[in-house]
Scaffold this motif. Structure first.
Motif, PDB file in Angstrom:
ATOM      1  N   GLY A  51     -52.081  35.170 -19.635  1.00 43.35           N
ATOM      2  CA  GLY A  51     -51.683  36.560 -19.435  1.00 43.35           C
ATOM      3  C   GLY A  51     -51.406  36.937 -17.988  1.00 43.35           C
ATOM      4  N   GLY A  52     -51.576  36.011 -17.059  1.00 42.34           N
ATOM      5  CA  GLY A  52     -51.368  36.305 -15.639  1.00 42.34           C
ATOM      6  C   GLY A  52     -52.428  35.593 -14.807  1.00 42.34           C
ATOM      7  N   THR A  53     -52.641  36.085 -13.625  1.00 44.73           N
ATOM      8  CA  THR A  53     -53.626  35.484 -12.731  1.00 44.73           C
ATOM      9  C   THR A  53     -54.874  36.342 -12.688  1.00 44.73           C
ATOM     10  N   PHE A  73     -61.754  38.697 -12.657  1.00 43.86           N
ATOM     11  CA  PHE A  73     -61.191  40.041 -12.710  1.00 43.86           C
ATOM     12  C   PHE A  73     -59.668  39.959 -12.769  1.00 43.86           C
ATOM     13  N   TRP A  74     -59.042  40.934 -13.439  1.00 43.70           N
ATOM     14  CA  TRP A  74     -57.590  40.943 -13.559  1.00 43.70           C
ATOM     15  C   TRP A  74     -56.909  41.449 -12.295  1.00 43.70           C
TER      16      TRP A  74
END
Length: 87
Positions: A51-53, A73-74
């Protein structure tokens, strides 16, 4: 002849100006988090996910001679806040 594709290291995470920290690269996916007095308060590690880093907040624990993860953490601001609060 073999060619090795070199990947550019990830850009430093963006942290808000209110965090009052500086990030210095420690490895290709790792940054030292330095507070306004010059004290290293921990590390941020970029962790690629589907979904991303995500950003892993890590702090060195002298008694154990090892790093302890404070959480993933997003966004980098939340990871820095965890380091600032010592969670």
């Amino acid at each position: 002849m073999t060619h090795i594709l070199e990947m550019a290291p990830p850009e430093p995470p963006r942290v808000s100006m209110t965090a009052r920290v500086r990030l210095d690269r420690a490895a290709s996916d790792l940054w030292r988090v330095i507070d306004g007095t010059g004290l290293v308060i921990g590390h941020l590690q970029a962790v690629p996910e589907i979904g991303g880093t995500r950003y892993r907040a890590r702090r060195y624990h002298a008694a154990a001679h090892a790093f302890r993860d404070l959480g993933d953490f997003w966004n980098a601001d939340d990871a820095v806040e965890a380091l600032r609060l010592g969670r």
